[in-house]
Design an enzyme around this catalytic site. Sequence first.
Site, PDB file in Angstrom:
ATOM      1  N   ASN A  15       0.869  -1.183   0.000  1.00 19.70           N
ATOM      2  CA  ASN A  15       0.000   0.000   0.000  1.00 19.70           C
ATOM      3  C   ASN A  15       0.902   1.228   0.000  1.00 19.70           C
ATOM      4  O   ASN A  15       1.515   1.537   1.015  1.00 19.70           O
ATOM      5  CB  ASN A  15      -0.888  -0.024   1.254  1.00 19.70           C
ATOM      6  CG  ASN A  15      -1.674   1.267   1.425  1.00 19.70           C
ATOM      7  OD1 ASN A  15      -1.833   2.041   0.480  1.00 19.70           O
ATOM      8  ND2 ASN A  15      -2.181   1.495   2.637  1.00 19.70           N
ATOM      9  N   HIS A  26      -9.447   0.909   5.288  1.00 21.28           N
ATOM     10  CA  HIS A  26      -8.141   1.164   5.904  1.00 21.28           C
ATOM     11  C   HIS A  26      -8.352   2.156   7.052  1.00 21.28           C
ATOM     12  O   HIS A  26      -9.195   3.060   6.957  1.00 21.28           O
ATOM     13  CB  HIS A  26      -7.176   1.738   4.860  1.00 21.28           C
ATOM     14  CG  HIS A  26      -5.766   1.820   5.349  1.00 21.28           C
ATOM     15  ND1 HIS A  26      -5.348   2.805   6.204  1.00 21.28           N
ATOM     16  CD2 HIS A  26      -4.688   1.024   5.125  1.00 21.28           C
ATOM     17  CE1 HIS A  26      -4.064   2.617   6.480  1.00 21.28           C
ATOM     18  NE2 HIS A  26      -3.642   1.536   5.839  1.00 21.28           N
ATOM     19  N   LYS A  44       0.021   4.216  -0.163  1.00 21.58           N
ATOM     20  CA  LYS A  44      -0.683   5.387   0.382  1.00 21.58           C
ATOM     21  C   LYS A  44      -0.544   6.565  -0.602  1.00 21.58           C
ATOM     22  O   LYS A  44      -0.453   6.331  -1.809  1.00 21.58           O
ATOM     23  CB  LYS A  44      -0.149   5.748   1.769  1.00 21.58           C
ATOM     24  CG  LYS A  44      -0.062   4.537   2.693  1.00 21.58           C
ATOM     25  CD  LYS A  44       0.126   4.916   4.114  1.00 21.58           C
ATOM     26  CE  LYS A  44       0.426   3.675   4.925  1.00 21.58           C
ATOM     27  NZ  LYS A  44       0.121   3.839   6.326  1.00 21.58           N
ATOM     28  N   SER A  54       3.546  -1.897  10.306  1.00 26.91           N
ATOM     29  CA  SER A  54       5.005  -1.843  10.430  1.00 26.91           C
ATOM     30  C   SER A  54       5.704  -3.164  10.136  1.00 26.91           C
ATOM     31  O   SER A  54       6.711  -3.491  10.763  1.00 26.91           O
ATOM     32  CB  SER A  54       5.397  -1.306  11.816  1.00 26.91           C
ATOM     33  OG  SER A  54       4.911   0.014  11.982  1.00 26.91           O
ATOM     34  N   GLY A 109       2.397   2.504  10.503  1.00 27.02           N
ATOM     35  CA  GLY A 109       3.289   3.634  10.258  1.00 27.02           C
ATOM     36  C   GLY A 109       4.015   4.128  11.503  1.00 27.02           C
ATOM     37  O   GLY A 109       4.590   5.211  11.493  1.00 27.02           O
ATOM     38  N   GLU A 112      -6.844   4.686   7.974  1.00 25.42           N
ATOM     39  CA  GLU A 112      -6.729   6.103   7.601  1.00 25.42           C
ATOM     40  C   GLU A 112      -8.024   6.594   6.952  1.00 25.42           C
ATOM     41  O   GLU A 112      -8.399   7.758   7.112  1.00 25.42           O
ATOM     42  CB  GLU A 112      -5.510   6.298   6.687  1.00 25.42           C
ATOM     43  CG  GLU A 112      -4.208   6.154   7.470  1.00 25.42           C
ATOM     44  CD  GLU A 112      -3.012   5.689   6.667  1.00 25.42           C
ATOM     45  OE1 GLU A 112      -3.035   5.747   5.429  1.00 25.42           O
ATOM     46  OE2 GLU A 112      -2.029   5.244   7.304  1.00 25.42           O
ATOM     47  N   GLU A 149      -5.154  -4.940  10.955  1.00 19.96           N
ATOM     48  CA  GLU A 149      -4.161  -3.873  11.060  1.00 19.96           C
ATOM     49  C   GLU A 149      -4.401  -3.082  12.347  1.00 19.96           C
ATOM     50  O   GLU A 149      -5.234  -2.148  12.351  1.00 19.96           O
ATOM     51  CB  GLU A 149      -4.273  -2.927   9.866  1.00 19.96           C
ATOM     52  CG  GLU A 149      -3.968  -3.579   8.540  1.00 19.96           C
ATOM     53  CD  GLU A 149      -3.403  -2.568   7.566  1.00 19.96           C
ATOM     54  OE1 GLU A 149      -2.298  -2.795   7.079  1.00 19.96           O
ATOM     55  OE2 GLU A 149      -4.045  -1.532   7.317  1.00 19.96           O
TER      56      GLU A 149
HETATM   57  C1  PEP Z   1      -0.734   0.218   5.930  1.00 17.22           C
HETATM   58  O1  PEP Z   1      -0.743   1.349   5.472  1.00 17.22           O
HETATM   59  O2  PEP Z   1      -1.666  -0.562   5.663  1.00 17.22           O
HETATM   60  C2  PEP Z   1       0.383  -0.190   6.768  1.00 17.22           C
HETATM   61  C3  PEP Z   1       0.335  -1.355   7.345  1.00 17.22           C
HETATM   62  O3  PEP Z   1       1.429   0.703   6.900  1.00 17.22           O
HETATM   63  P1  PEP Z   1       2.875   0.418   7.554  1.00 17.22           P
HETATM   64  O4  PEP Z   1       3.353  -0.905   7.007  1.00 17.22           O
HETATM   65  O5  PEP Z   1       3.704   1.562   7.110  1.00 17.22           O
HETATM   66  O6  PEP Z   1       2.680   0.359   9.030  1.00 17.22           O
END
Ligand code: PEP
Length: 248
Positions: free
Chosen positions: A9, A93, A11, A208, A169, A95, A163
């Site tokens: 992803n 997601h 983003k 992460s 992040g 976000e 998640e």
């Molecule tokens: C994500 O945006 O779905 C995500 C898991 O980001 P990150 O791996 O940067 O934590």
Amino acid sequence: MRKKWVIGNWKMNAHSDFVAEWAEQVAKQQAVDVAMAVCPPFPYIATLKQKLTNTNIQLGAQNVAATDEGAYTGEVAATMLADLEVSLALVGHSERRTLFGETNEDVAEKCQRLAENGILPIVCVGETHAEREQGVTENVVAEQLAPIVELIKTGLRPVIAYEPVWAIGTGLTATPEQAQAVHTFIRQELTKVSAEVAESTSILYGGSVNRDNAAALFSQADIDGGLIGGASLDAEHFFTICQAFNSH
Ligand code: PEP
């Protein structure tokens, strides 16, 4: 055997040169034993699709409109994603939920639009840090899943991505045991549809994930791959994460 996935992803990160370089890096990587997909921002889907023609990396979108085509300025319909031969799309997601106010019902509508257009929904669920501290992780995840479970009863077959919001992040990864515990819970929720659905649904972990922690996470019985944010921006890191499956 459940399908294993690694999905990147990006983003809201990318520009034309970045897309070209990423695709160039991909050409140098070795084959891996896992289904791969990458979700660039909408404007780069077509270019990336063209550049990845000779690879087995599928194209995904990061979002989709909850409605059919029409007077919805700024939205992108599932029909348009299908037209671009997008294979899958993220929905819900964190976000999107926190910054853009998406509700569990919006997420379900989006899933439906995707399914109607032959696009695989990747449904993201997860608790905040405060919710984990309060001990309500399972309640939160169950509530997010509830409308999706109803859709699964009608025949829709999404991938679920767990998640934890506090891990996205932030560099804070759930331990393999913490992630496995929630994945087991999600699978148990899916038994409300049927044992077969629970057993066959791929459940990915995101938060992460990087090339150092991927193998330990992916070795857990109910973790069927990863949704990768930051680390997917580097094609070499992305492939190293995919290779974590080859070591099983
Ligand atoms: C994500 O945006 O779905 C995500 C898991 O980001 P990150 O791996 O940067 O934590």
